[in-house]
Design an enzyme around this catalytic site. Sequence first.
Site, short mmCIF file in Angstrom:
data_model
loop_
_atom_site.label_atom_id
_atom_site.label_comp_id
_atom_site.label_asym_id
_atom_site.label_seq_id
_atom_site.Cartn_x
_atom_site.Cartn_y
_atom_site.Cartn_z
N THR A 167 -6.99 2.70 -11.43
CA THR A 167 -8.45 2.63 -11.53
C THR A 167 -8.99 3.77 -12.41
O THR A 167 -8.34 4.80 -12.58
CB THR A 167 -9.09 2.73 -10.14
OG1 THR A 167 -8.62 3.93 -9.52
CG2 THR A 167 -8.73 1.54 -9.29
N LYS A 223 0.85 -1.20 0.00
CA LYS A 223 0.00 0.00 0.00
C LYS A 223 0.88 1.25 0.00
O LYS A 223 1.94 1.27 0.62
CB LYS A 223 -0.91 -0.04 1.24
CG LYS A 223 -1.82 1.17 1.42
CD LYS A 223 -2.98 1.21 0.45
CE LYS A 223 -3.76 2.52 0.53
NZ LYS A 223 -4.45 2.87 -0.72
N CYS A 275 -3.46 8.06 -8.67
CA CYS A 275 -4.63 7.87 -7.79
C CYS A 275 -5.69 8.93 -8.14
O CYS A 275 -5.40 10.12 -8.13
CB CYS A 275 -4.21 7.99 -6.33
SG CYS A 275 -5.63 7.89 -5.23
C1 SIN Z 1 -6.64 5.19 -2.88
O1 SIN Z 1 -5.94 5.12 -1.85
O2 SIN Z 1 -7.49 6.07 -3.01
C2 SIN Z 1 -6.48 4.17 -3.96
C3 SIN Z 1 -5.09 4.09 -4.45
C4 SIN Z 1 -4.90 4.52 -5.85
O3 SIN Z 1 -5.87 4.69 -6.60
O4 SIN Z 1 -3.75 4.67 -6.28
#
Ligand code: SIN
Length: 295
Positions: A188, A43, A125
């Site tokens: 994403t 993460k 992100c």
């Molecule tokens: C997030 O922590 O919002 C997701 C991680 C990402 O989209 O890189």
Amino acid sequence: MIDLSTKLGSLELQNPVLLASGVWDFPYTKIIDFKRLGGVICKGVSPFPKEGNPPPRITETHCGLINSIGLENKGFDYFECEILPELKKLGTKIFVNIFGESIEEFKEIASKIKEVAGVEVNISCPNVSKGGEKFGKDPKMVFSITKAVCGETDLPVIVKLSPSVENIEETAQAAKEGGAMAVTASNTFPGLVIDLESKRPLFKRITGGLSGPAIKPLALYNVYRIKNAVDIPIIGSGGISDYKDVLEYFIAGASAVQLGSIIFNNPLAPIEILDNLICWLGEKGYKNLKDVNKK
Ligand code: SIN
């Protein structure tokens, strides 16, 4: 014996199956034999702690998941003391996903990451106001951040690209010119969920990042486009559910893949995918994965 090994630049992986950043945690070690994986990406870590977005942060959609986490993490000091020692015990290759809100922060975090297989630079992100995909949509920023990170570390650098661009070839090229060893295609896709009770967007930041089978053909197309335009190793990421998806990514041009949302549906998916890949290659008469792309 079927050989699943693959190369990302100069880095050899025992197989192409990596776990994506943010979808797994240490309790998964009770279910998955991490030693069998090609590697894991942890993460995201930033120089300073980050609270992330207010709840709700995640919801299911048809054929996918949409999240608005906001890169919550406890910062580098906590990562170094509490997480890194545990990561090192996993017995697989560790890639550390890093992010910052400025080039200076990227430099700071990059200079501190040591004793792992590589870093993955998160400039994609969709859930943060500073940095994230704002950086990743601008080829000049992609180049500058990649160059800055590469100047601070001898580790292989992977840049996780945003799908929210017109020409992903351009940002992949910028990452390459900045010194990246590989790119991840892609993060994403921004999407919206409406809460019927309030008749408002479910997430406080309005949009979230869509992952899961819904995005597979889109992310696969990004891999294909990059492969045909830029000479850089690609890690395919987006909606992989089974071994056939892995093969599609491989044939489209990826040298490795990241499994994401599938882990929530089926924590055993990484191992099943590896076993099924071996079976498929054996049935087709291939001795190794690389032969799949030989004419
Ligand atoms: C997030 O922590 O919002 C997701 C991680 C990402 O989209 O890189």
